[in-house]
Design an enzyme around this catalytic site. Structure first.
Site, PDB file in Angstrom:
ATOM      1  CD  GLU A  30      -4.970   6.490   0.358  1.00 33.24           C
ATOM      2  OE1 GLU A  30      -6.143   6.209   0.257  1.00 33.24           O
ATOM      3  OE2 GLU A  30      -4.021   6.349   1.167  1.00 33.24           O
TER       4      GLU A  30
ATOM      5  CG  ASP B 263      -1.939   0.952   1.260  1.00 38.49           C
ATOM      6  OD1 ASP B 263      -1.995   1.679   0.296  1.00 38.49           O
ATOM      7  OD2 ASP B 263      -2.875   1.256   2.324  1.00 38.49           O
TER       8      ASP B 263
END
Length: 442
Positions: free
Chosen positions: A192, A160
């Site tokens: 993010e 990720d």
């Protein structure tokens, strides 16, 4: 029994049980016998495997660079050099540090496109920040027989979302090598993981035109190589309780803020399980139940003091409805339990809550799934309201969310390589899609 067979049999019996670290195999007297290699040799073999692959070596390079949210500058500079070395035109979008942080380091979104195509119609995008702490990149051979696809890559960001970043870049380069005129763009954003300020910055910039010059967005997040047809919405809640401090030996002289907030939190905890008709949060066939997570609770000064304050922060993953509707449900529930007490305050601190996000899954050859986690997809406002054909949004990527953010974050070589094929398939579909309009960008 022949002497050489007896020697071979005795040797086989002397070999220890098979364990990880056995890569090379040799045949002796008709039997396959694994020969152990030392850790140094194994490490060299694994490093060569990575170094010989443009995909794996790019992935290793970006994962070795720490890029916790608000500290993405170093990995951004590395990617800019890499993309320019591969004939992309690259623009920096400087993004200010998120509110409440002490970082003064420069960090930025990366906007890249082939020379001569500043307004690409197909955009691949992911994020370059990670959650803390940084975990060192490492390689691990599979147990048993050596299988290249099962080599495991571990470390922060390996899933990720640097796996998506690397796979998207290699897929784009592959297509541009075969056809340099494919209108492909790359957008890699910051923050993010902490609110999406990078994507918000891009959304508010002149690059996000009205109408949009792009017709396809391919977002990269860990989806287990499935194409995601949607994810739940998100709403943040904070609840504060006010009390009166007193000596714990004489609690009637004060008022406990913790005692005030506990029954409210108990009610919040069950809102996703209560039918809408009786005051609960909505569910849907596609996304299941709305879930409520009480993430933090704070309160009190010491065990011998009646607590003067208490607070809790809560994350609500919406399966249906709008954030505004959910806010009303929560306010009513708190009011019902507290009896309208003025000691209780409810706030919704997220400036951009969002409902469930439906996505496109019209490309064949993928398994389909839904996910419960959030993305920065809703942070990108697409100005296609007046268009007959809407912008396509796809969510796809390698790795599983179940290990992301954890101490065991990792991905296999096989999944990383399959992701390049998956992104290539999505690019092919976007290239073939009929786009019945010419966009004029002022």
């Amino acid at each position: 029994m022949k002497l050489q067979y007896l020697v071979a049999l005795l040797f086989v019996q002397a070999v220890p049980p098979v364990t990880a670290g056995y890569i090379h195999q040799y045949a002796l007297a008709g039997s396959a016998i694994r020969q152990p290699i030392d850790q140094k040799t194994q490490r060299e073999d694994l490093n060569k495997l990575v170094s010989d692959s443009p995909l794996l070596s790019l992935h290793r390079t970006i994962c070795e660079i720490e890029s916790v949210s608000n500290h993405e500058g170093a990995v951004g500079e590395m990617l800019i050099k890499y993309l320019r070395d591969h004939d992309f035109t690259v623009e920096k979008q400087i993004v200010p540090a998120d509110r409440g942080t002490n970082s003064t380091a420069e960090r930025f979104n990366i906007w890249a496109y082939p020379k001569g195509f500043p307004r690409p119609k197909i955009i691949l995008t992911s994020h370059i920040d990670t959650v803390p702490p940084h975990i060192k990149y490492s390689l691990h051979a599979p147990d048993g027989d050596f299988d290249r696809a099962k080599v495991r890559i571990m470390g922060r960001g390996t899933v990720d979302a640097k796996a998506s970043v690397a796979a998207q870049i290699i897929a784009a380069l592959k297509h541009l090598k075969s056809n340099k005129d494919i209108p492909l763009g790359l957008l890699f954003v910051v923050s993010e993981e902490v609110g999406g300020s990078g994507m918000v910055h891009f959304s508010n910039s002149e690059l996000n035109t009205n109408p949009p010059f792009f017709h396809t967005l391919i977002f990269g997040e860990p989806t287990d190589l499935t194409l995601v047809d949607g994810h739940k919405g998100n709403l943040r809640v904070t609840i504060h309780a006010k009390g009166v401090a007193a000596h714990s030996g004489y609690p009637w002289l004060g008022h406990s803020a913790i005692s005030e907030i506990l029954p409210i939190l108990a009610r919040m905890d069950e809102l996703g399980d209560i039918p809408v008709e009786t005051g609960g949060l909505p569910s849907s066939e596609k996304y299941g139940r709305t879930t409520v997570n009480i993430g933090t609770i704070k309160g009190g000064a010491a065990d011998n003091v009646v607590p003067e304050t208490a607070s809790a922060s809560i994350s609500v993953r919406l399966a249906a409805g709008t954030p505004e509707e959910a806010e009303e449900v929560i306010r009513r529930a708190v009011n019902d339990v507290s009896g309208g007490s003025t000691n209780i305050t409810v706030n919704f601190p997220d400036s951009m809550p969002y409902p469930p996000i439906d996505l496109d899954v019209d490309v064949e050859g993928f398994d389909i799934s839904t996910v419960n986690y959030g993305t920065d997809i809703p942070k990108l406002e697409i100005h296609d309201e007046e268009l007959e054909v809407k912008v396509k949004r796809y969510l796809y990527g390698p790795g599983t969310i179940f290990v992301a953010h954890g101490a065991e974050e990792g991905i296999t070589v096989g999944d990383l390589e399959k992701a390049v094929e998956g992104y290539s398939k999505l690019i092919d579909a976007a290239v073939e899609r009929d786009w019945p309009r010419e966009v004029v960008v002022n």
